[in-house]
Design a protein around this motif. Structure first.
Motif, PDB file in Angstrom:
ATOM      1  N   ASP A  57       0.836  -1.209   0.000  1.00 58.74           N
ATOM      2  CA  ASP A  57       0.000   0.000   0.000  1.00 58.74           C
ATOM      3  C   ASP A  57       0.869   1.257   0.000  1.00 58.74           C
ATOM      4  O   ASP A  57       0.600   2.214  -0.732  1.00 58.74           O
ATOM      5  N   LYS A  60       2.413   1.826  -3.368  1.00 64.79           N
ATOM      6  CA  LYS A  60       1.483   2.362  -4.366  1.00 64.79           C
ATOM      7  C   LYS A  60       1.325   3.862  -4.189  1.00 64.79           C
ATOM      8  O   LYS A  60       1.204   4.619  -5.156  1.00 64.79           O
ATOM      9  N   LYS A  61       1.299   4.291  -2.932  1.00 61.08           N
ATOM     10  CA  LYS A  61       1.074   5.694  -2.592  1.00 61.08           C
ATOM     11  C   LYS A  61       2.302   6.553  -2.845  1.00 61.08           C
ATOM     12  O   LYS A  61       2.220   7.684  -3.294  1.00 61.08           O
ATOM     13  N   ASP A  62       3.460   6.002  -2.511  1.00 60.80           N
ATOM     14  CA  ASP A  62       4.686   6.783  -2.456  1.00 60.80           C
ATOM     15  C   ASP A  62       5.743   6.141  -3.361  1.00 60.80           C
ATOM     16  O   ASP A  62       6.170   5.013  -3.131  1.00 60.80           O
TER      17      ASP A  62
END
Ligand code: UDP
Ligand code: MG
Length: 315
Positions: A57, A60-62
């Motif tokens: 997660d 995916k974000k960073d």
């Protein structure tokens, strides 16, 4: 001017509780250090909980988040090695996910390297607060003994948390031994290291993965990896035994000549037999330890096996 990159390597084994807290804390630090670019490498050491999906997660974000997920649990030493081998930064730091290695020390560590000209900065706990007293006691003794036996200096209370220049990292990954004992390896490669001291911090969440026996095994590993002194124990004990028995033989001969030979001494003989065979077994055991390590080393098995990385995610 191009920003210098810092690679942050985090080894994680069942750290679902701590990863979100760690990441938040790390982001605060990166905001403080605006002059640097960052790369986070989470090494998932075969966790059995939600660690991997949490890391995914984040990835995916960073875009700065990278990860290596092992095919099983290989141990923290392997995780650190994998991280070092894959890090691309100009500076590399190793951290635990549980915030026992405070990310807030990073700016100070970087300043030491840049301004004071050191090649690496290590951290040392000066207290062992919050640790079972028996564990601290054995840890203290371990460092005393190993420093007497080994030429490579092991610093008491040294953590794996450190910031290194690229050259130091390259030297570490050139040591490809299978039985890795990092504290020794970092000393072995040399370079100018400054030690920053800090008070022991408790784990933010979750539990320690190190049982007492795991630590004892790790200590033996450190001794076998960095000194062959125990091997000379056999020779020393052997010589000592020869001298003692020689003196005893002369004594008995004289005693028999002077006083005659009353038969006796059965219990004392059994004790001596047990004692000597005990020493023999001990020495064989020590030789066995070294032989076993040599055996594992000659197999040249990989230090870690990666199942998945962030590249699989971003395809
Ligand atoms: N760790 C790991 N593999 C293992 C055991 C531990 O990667 O087999 C990681 C763990 O997730 C943590 C760090 O090593 O980030 C230190 O572990 P822990 O906090 O349990 O040890 P302690 O600080 O109590 O010595
Ligand atoms: Mg810890």
């Amino acid at each position: 001017m191009k920003k210098e990159k810092i690679s942050v390597i985090v080894s994680c084994y069942n750290e679902e509780q701590t990863i979100p807290i760690f990441y938040k804390e790390m982001i605060t630090v990166t905001k403080e250090m605006k002059d640097n670019e960052f790369e986070f490498i989470f090494v998932n050491d075969g966790s059995k909980d939600n660690t991997l999906s949490l890391i995914k997660d984040l990835a995916k974000k960073d875009k700065r988040v990278r990860f290596l997920s092992f095919s099983r649990n290989f141990g923290k030493e392997s995780a650190m090695f994998a991280g070092l081998e894959n890090a691309t930064g100009d500076y590399v730091t190793l951290m635990d996910a549980d915030l026992q290695d405070p990310p807030s020390m990073l700016p100070e560590m970087l300043a030491v390297i840049k301004k004071e000209g050191y090649d690496s900065v290590g951290t040392r706990r000066v207290t062992r607060k919050g640790e079972p007293p028996i564990r601290s006691f054995f840890a203290r003794w371990f460092y005393k003994i190993i420093n007497k036996m080994s030429k490579v200096e092991m610093v008491d209370g040294a953590r794996d948390y450190r910031l290194m220049k690229r050259c130091v990292v390259d030297s570490i990954i050139s040591l490809r031994e299978y039985n890795r004992y990092s504290k020794g390896l970092f000393s072995f490669v040399g370079y100018d290291t400054k030690w920053l001291e800090y008070e022991n911090v408790k784990r933010v969440a979750g539990e320690t993965k190190w049982s007492f026996w795991k630590l004892v095994k790790y200590a033996i590993e450190g001794i076998v990896a960095f000194t062959t002194a125990p091997l000379s124990l056999a020779s020393i004990l052997g010589i000592l035994m020869c001298i003692i028995s020689f003196i005893a033989i002369i004594g008995i001969v004289i005693k028999t000549l002077v006083f005659g030979d009353p038969v006796g001494g059965w219990p004392s003989m059994v004790c001596i037999l047990l004692f000597v065979s005990g020493i023999q077994l001990l020495c064989m055991g020590i030789i066995g330890q070294y032989l076993a390590k040599t055996y594992l080393e000659t197999k040249k098995r990989p230090i870690y096996i990666v199942k998945e990385t962030e590249k699989d995610l971003r395809k």
